[in-house]
Enzyme design. Structure first.
Site, short mmCIF file in Angstrom:
data_model
loop_
_atom_site.label_atom_id
_atom_site.label_comp_id
_atom_site.label_asym_id
_atom_site.label_seq_id
_atom_site.Cartn_x
_atom_site.Cartn_y
_atom_site.Cartn_z
N CYS A 94 0.80 -1.22 0.00
CA CYS A 94 0.00 0.00 0.00
C CYS A 94 0.85 1.28 0.00
CB CYS A 94 -1.01 -0.05 1.13
SG CYS A 94 -2.45 0.98 0.79
N HIS A 191 -3.55 -5.63 2.38
CA HIS A 191 -3.27 -5.82 3.80
C HIS A 191 -3.90 -7.16 4.18
CE1 HIS A 191 -2.01 -1.66 4.22
NE2 HIS A 191 -3.15 -1.23 3.72
N1 GLN Z 1 -1.89 6.88 2.29
C1 GLN Z 1 -2.03 6.01 1.16
C2 GLN Z 1 -3.42 6.08 0.50
O1 GLN Z 1 -4.38 6.38 1.15
C3 GLN Z 1 -1.72 4.57 1.56
C4 GLN Z 1 -2.71 3.99 2.55
C5 GLN Z 1 -2.28 2.66 3.11
O2 GLN Z 1 -1.11 2.35 3.21
N2 GLN Z 1 -3.23 1.86 3.52
O3 GLN Z 1 -3.53 5.84 -0.67
#
Ligand code: GLN
Length: 241
Positions: A94, A191
Site C-alpha cells: 500500500c 493488507h
Molecule cells: N496513504 C495512502 C493512500 O491512502 C496509503 C494507505 C495505506 O497504506 N493503507 O492511498
C-alpha cells in the site's frame, strides 16, 4: 538449502506499521523456520541506516504523513534501491508500494518516489476500503489472491512492470489490475496481512530469497490459511450476488 540464516528487514516500523503488515514478517519467519532455515528479523526505524546485507526487505502501509516522511528518508538512504538492483526480494504494501513508484500523492500534493517500480500513483474518486481478490499473474504460479484494501490512491502501471493480479473483487490499482511485479520486487494493496492470507505468495518470496524454486520447498500444513482464503472468497461471491 542454499542459505542457513535468512535476514529479513522490516522497514520503518515507526512510520509504516499502521495496518498490521508486520504480520508478513511473522509469516515469513514461521514458514522459513518450518523448513529448517534460521531467521534473523531486523526492524529498522526511519532514523537508522538500512543494512545492505539482508536477504529480503519488507515495507508496510501507512497514512499520508508518515508515508511522505518515509519516502524522503528512503531516498536519502538509498539502500532499498540498491537492494532492488541487486535482485533482493522486496515486498511493499500500500503506502510502501506507492512510494516505490516515480511519484505518489499524499496530503493533497505529489511526492517523489524511489523509482524502483515503473508506476505512479495519484488520488481516486473515493477511498477503496474492503475485501480485494484477484487472479495473479500466471507466470508467478501462485493462483488466486485475497486481501483487505484501504487506500485513497490509484496506481498506474508503466511498461516495465507486470500487474500482480487481475482484479475480480475490489479496486486494487484502478479497478482492473492489482499490485505490480518486476524482478524480485512485489507491490500490492493487500493488507490482511497479505502473506497470512496468501501462503503461496509467501513461499514465492522465500524461494527468491534463498535461491530455490518455491515448488521445491517442503510443503507445510496450510489448512488454516486456506480456510481463511476460501471463507473470504465465499463472502465475496455472496456479496456479488
Ligand atoms: N496513504 C495512502 C493512500 O491512502 C496509503 C494507505 C495505506 O497504506 N493503507 O492511498
Amino acid at each position: 538449502m542454499a542459505l542457513s540464516t535468512l535476514r529479513i528487514v522490516w522497514l520503518y516500523p515507526d512510520l509504516l506499521s499502521t495496518y498490521g503488515d508486520r504480520g508478513n514478517l511473522l509469516v515469513l519467519a514461521h514458514r522459513a523456520r518450518a523448513r529448517g532455515i534460521d531467521v534473523e528479523p531486523m526492524q529498522i526505524r526511519s532514523d537508522q541506516h538500512i543494512p545492505h546485507t539482508a536477504d529480503m526487505y519488507l515495507i508496510g502501509g501507512g497514512e499520508d504523513g508518515p508515508q511522505a516522511v518515509a519516502a524522503d528518508r528512503l531516498l536519502q538512504d538509498g539502500a532499498l534501491s540498491r537492494a532492488a538492483e541487486a535482485g533482493k526480494p522486496i515486498l511493499a504494501i500500500c503506502a510502501g508500494y506507492q512510494l516505490l513508484g516515480s511519484s505518489f500523492y499524499a496530503n493533497g500534493r505529489a511526492y517523489e518516489g524511489l523509482n524502483i517500480l515503473d508506476l505512479r500513483s495519484d488520488r481516486g474518486p473515493s477511498r477503496a476500503v474492503g475485501e480485494i481478490a484477484g487472479d495473479s499473474h500466471p507466470q508467478l504460479g501462485i493462483g488466486p489472491i485475497t486481501g483487505f484494501e484501504n487506500h485513497g490512491g490509484r496506481t498506474h502501471l508503466g511498461e516495465a512492470v507486470q500487474p500482480l493480479a487481475r482484479v475480480t473483487a475490489g479496486v486494487g490499482n484502478d479497478g482492473t489490475t492489482e499490485g505490480a511485479w518486476a524482478g524480485h520486487v512485489i507491490g500490492t494493496y493487500m493488507h490482511g496481512p497479505g502473506l497470512a492470507r496468501n501462503p503461496r505468495l509467501a513461499d514465492l518470496l522465500l524461494g527468491w530469497a534463498i535461491g530455490v524454486d518455491p515448488a521445491q520447498l517442503p510443503p507445510l500444513d496450510d489448512t488454516w490459511p486456506e480456510r481463511l482464503r476460501s471463507e473470504r472468497f465465499q463472502a465475496l461471491q455472496a456479496a456479488a450476488q
